[in-house]
Design a protein around this motif. Structure first.
Motif, PDB file in Angstrom:
ATOM      1  N   PHE A   1       0.824  -1.208   0.000  1.00 29.58           N
ATOM      2  CA  PHE A   1       0.000   0.000   0.000  1.00 29.58           C
ATOM      3  C   PHE A   1       0.860   1.261   0.000  1.00 29.58           C
ATOM      4  CE2 PHE A   1       0.946  -0.793   4.412  1.00 29.58           C
ATOM      5  CZ  PHE A   1       1.064   0.456   4.986  1.00 29.58           C
ATOM      6  N   LEU A   2       2.137   1.147   0.434  1.00 32.11           N
ATOM      7  CA  LEU A   2       3.008   2.312   0.496  1.00 32.11           C
ATOM      8  C   LEU A   2       3.401   2.827  -0.884  1.00 32.11           C
ATOM      9  CD1 LEU A   2       5.327   1.119   3.401  1.00 32.11           C
ATOM     10  CD2 LEU A   2       3.621   2.939   3.526  1.00 32.11           C
ATOM     11  N   ASN A   3       3.530   1.930  -1.856  1.00 29.11           N
ATOM     12  CA  ASN A   3       3.973   2.352  -3.186  1.00 29.11           C
ATOM     13  C   ASN A   3       3.005   1.945  -4.291  1.00 29.11           C
ATOM     14  OD1 ASN A   3       4.464  -0.422  -3.389  1.00 29.11           O
ATOM     15  ND2 ASN A   3       6.638  -0.192  -2.892  1.00 29.11           N
ATOM     16  N   ALA A   4       1.814   1.482  -3.902  1.00 26.32           N
ATOM     17  CA  ALA A   4       0.864   0.952  -4.890  1.00 26.32           C
ATOM     18  C   ALA A   4       0.459   2.009  -5.910  1.00 26.32           C
ATOM     19  CB  ALA A   4      -0.368   0.399  -4.171  1.00 26.32           C
ATOM     20  N   ASP A   5       0.092   3.194  -5.445  1.00 25.35           N
ATOM     21  CA  ASP A   5      -0.388   4.221  -6.368  1.00 25.35           C
ATOM     22  C   ASP A   5       0.730   4.698  -7.282  1.00 25.35           C
ATOM     23  OD1 ASP A   5      -2.793   5.702  -7.059  1.00 25.35           O
ATOM     24  OD2 ASP A   5      -1.668   7.488  -6.463  1.00 25.35           O
ATOM     25  N   ARG A   6       1.945   4.813  -6.759  1.00 23.87           N
ATOM     26  CA  ARG A   6       3.093   5.228  -7.577  1.00 23.87           C
ATOM     27  C   ARG A   6       3.347   4.214  -8.688  1.00 23.87           C
ATOM     28  NH1 ARG A   6       7.284   8.733  -5.803  1.00 23.87           N
ATOM     29  NH2 ARG A   6       9.212   8.592  -7.020  1.00 23.87           N
ATOM     30  N   CYS A   7       3.298   2.937  -8.354  1.00 26.08           N
ATOM     31  CA  CYS A   7       3.490   1.878  -9.348  1.00 26.08           C
ATOM     32  C   CYS A   7       2.405   1.934 -10.422  1.00 26.08           C
ATOM     33  CB  CYS A   7       3.496   0.525  -8.657  1.00 26.08           C
ATOM     34  SG  CYS A   7       3.627  -0.887  -9.769  1.00 26.08           S
ATOM     35  N   ARG A   8       1.146   2.092  -9.998  1.00 25.57           N
ATOM     36  CA  ARG A   8       0.034   2.143 -10.967  1.00 25.57           C
ATOM     37  C   ARG A   8       0.187   3.304 -11.941  1.00 25.57           C
ATOM     38  NH1 ARG A   8      -4.285   5.227 -11.310  1.00 25.57           N
ATOM     39  NH2 ARG A   8      -3.903   6.151  -9.257  1.00 25.57           N
ATOM     40  N   LEU A   9       0.492   4.497 -11.424  1.00 19.69           N
ATOM     41  CA  LEU A   9       0.617   5.679 -12.282  1.00 19.69           C
ATOM     42  C   LEU A   9       1.771   5.526 -13.274  1.00 19.69           C
ATOM     43  CD1 LEU A   9       0.007   8.522  -9.654  1.00 19.69           C
ATOM     44  CD2 LEU A   9      -1.525   7.807 -11.504  1.00 19.69           C
ATOM     45  N   GLN A  10       2.891   4.977 -12.824  1.00 22.23           N
ATOM     46  CA  GLN A  10       4.039   4.839 -13.720  1.00 22.23           C
ATOM     47  C   GLN A  10       3.789   3.789 -14.790  1.00 22.23           C
ATOM     48  OE1 GLN A  10       7.489   4.284 -11.217  1.00 22.23           O
ATOM     49  NE2 GLN A  10       7.527   6.427 -10.589  1.00 22.23           N
ATOM     50  N   LEU A  11       3.099   2.720 -14.442  1.00 26.11           N
ATOM     51  CA  LEU A  11       2.727   1.725 -15.458  1.00 26.11           C
ATOM     52  C   LEU A  11       1.757   2.323 -16.473  1.00 26.11           C
ATOM     53  CD1 LEU A  11       2.312  -1.534 -13.335  1.00 26.11           C
ATOM     54  CD2 LEU A  11       4.019  -1.124 -15.121  1.00 26.11           C
ATOM     55  N   GLN A  12       0.814   3.118 -16.006  1.00 26.22           N
ATOM     56  CA  GLN A  12      -0.160   3.732 -16.920  1.00 26.22           C
ATOM     57  C   GLN A  12       0.533   4.736 -17.844  1.00 26.22           C
ATOM     58  OE1 GLN A  12      -4.094   3.359 -14.006  1.00 26.22           O
ATOM     59  NE2 GLN A  12      -3.328   5.381 -14.563  1.00 26.22           N
ATOM     60  N   ARG A  13       1.514   5.492 -17.319  1.00 30.22           N
ATOM     61  CA  ARG A  13       2.251   6.416 -18.178  1.00 30.22           C
ATOM     62  C   ARG A  13       3.045   5.656 -19.245  1.00 30.22           C
ATOM     63  NH1 ARG A  13       4.117   8.927 -13.206  1.00 30.22           N
ATOM     64  NH2 ARG A  13       2.682  10.589 -12.585  1.00 30.22           N
ATOM     65  N   ALA A  14       3.605   4.501 -18.871  1.00 36.47           N
ATOM     66  CA  ALA A  14       4.342   3.696 -19.852  1.00 36.47           C
ATOM     67  C   ALA A  14       3.410   3.222 -20.961  1.00 36.47           C
ATOM     68  CB  ALA A  14       4.999   2.501 -19.160  1.00 36.47           C
ATOM     69  N   ALA A  15       2.173   2.842 -20.599  1.00 35.61           N
ATOM     70  CA  ALA A  15       1.210   2.371 -21.606  1.00 35.61           C
ATOM     71  C   ALA A  15       0.752   3.495 -22.521  1.00 35.61           C
ATOM     72  CB  ALA A  15       0.009   1.743 -20.904  1.00 35.61           C
ATOM     73  N   GLU A  16       0.828   4.739 -22.064  1.00 38.39           N
ATOM     74  CA  GLU A  16       0.360   5.884 -22.845  1.00 38.39           C
ATOM     75  C   GLU A  16       1.413   6.428 -23.799  1.00 38.39           C
ATOM     76  OE1 GLU A  16      -0.821   8.467 -19.715  1.00 38.39           O
ATOM     77  OE2 GLU A  16      -2.599   7.265 -19.188  1.00 38.39           O
ATOM     78  N   GLN A  17       2.612   5.820 -23.839  1.00 38.47           N
ATOM     79  CA  GLN A  17       3.626   6.231 -24.793  1.00 38.47           C
ATOM     80  C   GLN A  17       3.161   5.919 -26.219  1.00 38.47           C
ATOM     81  OE1 GLN A  17       6.525   7.883 -23.936  1.00 38.47           O
ATOM     82  NE2 GLN A  17       5.517   7.910 -21.930  1.00 38.47           N
ATOM     83  N   PRO A  18       3.531   6.737 -27.200  1.00 43.94           N
ATOM     84  CA  PRO A  18       3.068   6.519 -28.590  1.00 43.94           C
ATOM     85  C   PRO A  18       3.411   5.122 -29.107  1.00 43.94           C
ATOM     86  CG  PRO A  18       4.152   8.663 -28.354  1.00 43.94           C
ATOM     87  CD  PRO A  18       4.385   7.931 -27.069  1.00 43.94           C
ATOM     88  N   GLN A  19       2.442   4.497 -29.719  1.00 47.87           N
ATOM     89  CA  GLN A  19       2.585   3.183 -30.381  1.00 47.87           C
ATOM     90  C   GLN A  19       3.038   2.075 -29.427  1.00 47.87           C
ATOM     91  OE1 GLN A  19       5.258   3.999 -33.668  1.00 47.87           O
ATOM     92  NE2 GLN A  19       3.600   4.835 -34.923  1.00 47.87           N
ATOM     93  N   MET A  20       2.756   2.244 -28.133  1.00 51.29           N
ATOM     94  CA  MET A  20       3.100   1.186 -27.176  1.00 51.29           C
ATOM     95  C   MET A  20       2.115   0.041 -27.333  1.00 51.29           C
ATOM     96  SD  MET A  20       5.240   0.212 -24.875  1.00 51.29           S
ATOM     97  CE  MET A  20       6.104   1.756 -24.586  1.00 51.29           C
ATOM     98  N   ARG A  21       2.619  -1.181 -27.580  1.00 55.08           N
ATOM     99  CA  ARG A  21       1.735  -2.323 -27.806  1.00 55.08           C
ATOM    100  C   ARG A  21       1.940  -3.463 -26.812  1.00 55.08           C
ATOM    101  NH1 ARG A  21       4.555  -6.182 -30.718  1.00 55.08           N
ATOM    102  NH2 ARG A  21       6.556  -5.500 -31.571  1.00 55.08           N
TER     103      ARG A  21
END
Length: 571
Positions: free
Chosen positions: A456-476
């Motif tokens: 729970f200490l780093n859960a939100d940070r991990c989620r946001l960073q994974l979502q930003r990685a998925a939002e990179q152009p042409q990320m499949r």
């Protein structure tokens, strides 16, 4: 003939061990006698009570402890903590004060025994090194301020830190020159002996020499205050009398003391395991220290602790078993029974010098410098801890130190970032991206790693960073290399599932590779991460043994060379 030689060799080895243990025990007694007297005086008790605390600690630990060399008894690290707290409840030195101290020893002993029985050795890691260093520095300041009046020949002070400083400043014109001179000579003698002849009992020689000098020269106690006569009654096993209200008043203090004792006992167990290559049994050592605490309470003494310096002396003197501790306990018992006439003439300033030496030893200036040089934020944490222990009531300061340590650990966990990995050319090794090192990536594919347990200490940070990685152009495709994820709690699992759903909603596939932790695998199944992933309940679809296996099976194509030697596409 051969059997006779074996038997003779075994008997000779046992005799040598016994002799070494007896000599180590006598050396330990010589070191412990002045220290236990001084610590008892620090807590507001007669010197003999310090001997009883040592006897109780030695007997209890020899009965249930695992370490062969550990010395348990009165300890100046914890004495200022409980003495200051008990003084707020009962007059120092009175019957109620003594009864509360015995009750506290019993409670702490029971808590330590419980920690050993329930294998709570991990709790000893709750105090980080900077916080522990700051805590010890604060305790050293308390010891020094409490002993300065005795060193200067002034009446004992009282109150908080600032009040003690003000009292010493107000009485500065009343310093007794003889008391100060004797105290300084004792302190310098201890320092010199400890530096150049550490095997000799420096404190005993200093205190004994000062006492002998006071007796032979018939020094006026008004010029050189002495301990004076003190009651010597052999302790009888009896539970301390206390009301339920008093027990509840002491529970919080007992918990704090238990944590401090756990930290110091674990450190001692690890530093002096007994034999080379022998793994310390910290939980059993907790049980032994707890037994010593229970006996101390039944003896009418006060809480006890493991002592790193005394344990080091046993090891250096060749002690191999707890016979050395029992020998020292017997010697101190005889000293308490027959040495009162001599000990009563010990100058107070000589015992103050002993404790000032101890304070200097636990004020770890070298560690402070190292922390300052390597980590300024943690040095600030250490300084705040020291200030809290010095300026606030001791119990409050120690509690704050523990809280600061936990906050620091939680903060460090929350700062863990998602790492982008690259494959080393021609290898199957995936390594964090480094612009100075040649690596390979795949267009539209991100291989990432979160190098910490997910909670729970780093859960939100991990989620946001994974979502930003998925939002990179042409990320499949995102592959989470999970070898460092040894555990995951419910909050983090739901955050990871949400990040996976976010990736799928954007048309980006998601896979997990190298999830080696059985505990993490079970948690991901139980908490629904595998359902979000689309994986089976075992290594299978979207859950892979290696990153390369995931890329191959999910149709990843050509690698692209990156880093210092980027030169285009590589098959």
């Amino acid at each position: 003939m051969g059997n006779s030689r074996l038997v003779f060799g075994a008997l000779r080895g046992a005799a040598l061990t016994w002799r070494a243990d007896l000599l180590a025990g006598l050396t330990l007694a010589a070191i412990a006698a002045p220290e236990q007297m001084a610590t008892a005086r620090l807590g507001g008790f007669a010197p003999s009570i310090g001997f009883y605390a040592f006897i109780a600690g030695a007997l209890g630990f020899a009965l249930l402890g695992a370490n062969r060399q550990m010395s348990v008894g009165a300890d100046s690290t914890i004495t200022p903590i409980f003495a200051a707290s008990l003084a707020l409840i009962a007059p120092v030195g009175g019957p109620q004060y003594a009864a509360l101290a015995a009750l506290l020893a019993l409670l702490v002993g029971l808590f330590m025994s419980g920690a050993g029985l329930f294998r709570a050795g991990w709790v000893a890691n709750l105090l980080s090194t900077p916080v522990l260093t700051g805590f010890l520095a604060g305790i050293a300041v308390h010891i020094a301020l409490s002993q300065l009046p005795a060193l200067l020949g002034l009446p004992a002070g009282s109150g908080d830190t600032l009040q003690r400083v003000a009292q010493i400043a107000a009485q500065i014109g009343e310093i007794k020159a003889l008391a100060l001179s004797v105290g300084l000579v004792c302190l310098v003698s201890i320092l010199v002996i400890e530096t150049y002849a550490p095997r000799l009992p420096g404190a005993l020689l200093a205190v004994g020499g000062a006492t002998l000098g006071a007796l032979l020269l018939k020094v006026d106690p008004s010029a050189l205050p002495v301990i004076g006569a003190f009651p010597v009654e052999w302790p009888q096993l009896a539970a301390p009398e206390a009301s339920v209200e008093q027990v509840f008043k002491l529970v919080g203090l007992a918990v704090i003391l238990t944590l401090v004792i756990m930290v110091q006992s674990a450190a001692t167990s690890r530093a002096y395991p007994g034999s080379s290559g022998e793994e310390p049994d910290i939980n059993r050592d907790f049980l032994g220290v707890g037994a010593g605490g229970v006996l101390a309470g039944l003896f009418g003494a006060f809480p006890v602790n493991a002592s790193p310096p005394r344990t080091a002396m046993v090891a250096a003197s060749g002690g191999k078993t707890q016979i050395s501790g029992l020998t020292a306990a017997l010697a101190l018992g005889l000293l308490a029974a027959f040495g009162e006439n001599f000990l009563s003439h010990a100058p107070e300033t000589s015992l103050a010098a002993t404790l000032l030496f101890v304070a200097g030893r636990i004020f770890r200036l070298g560690d402070m410098r190292d922390i300052c040089r390597r980590s300024r934020p943690e040095f600030l944490l250490m300084a705040i801890t020291t200030a809290a222990v010095v300026l606030l009531p001791v119990q409050t300061g120690v509690t704050l130190a523990i809280i600061l340590s936990l906050i620091h650990g939680a903060w460090a966990t929350t700062q863990t970032d998602l790492q982008t990995l690259e494959r080393l050319p021609g290898e199957t090794v995936w390594w964090p991206r480094n612009p100075l090192v040649e690596g390979e990536t795949l267009a539209g594919v991100a291989v990432v790693s979160f190098q910490a347990p997910l909670s729970f200490l780093n859960a939100d940070r991990c989620r946001l960073q994974l979502q930003r990685a998925a939002e990179q152009p042409q990320m499949r495709l995102i592959v989470l290399e999970a070898s460092a994820v040894v555990s995951i709690d419910y909050t983090a699992a739901r955050a990871l599932a949400a990040a996976i759903d976010h990736c799928h909603a954007r048309g980006c596939d998601f896979a997990i590779a190298r999830l080696e932790s059985v505990r993490a695998q079970a948690a991901m199944k139980t908490f629904g991460v595998l359902d979000a992933l689309g994986a089976t309940d075992s290594i299978g679809e979207r859950l892979f043994y290696s990153v390369d296996d995931a890329l191959r099976r999910l149709g990843a194509q050509a690698f692209v060379r990156t880093g210092a030697a980027a030169d285009g596409n590589v098959s």
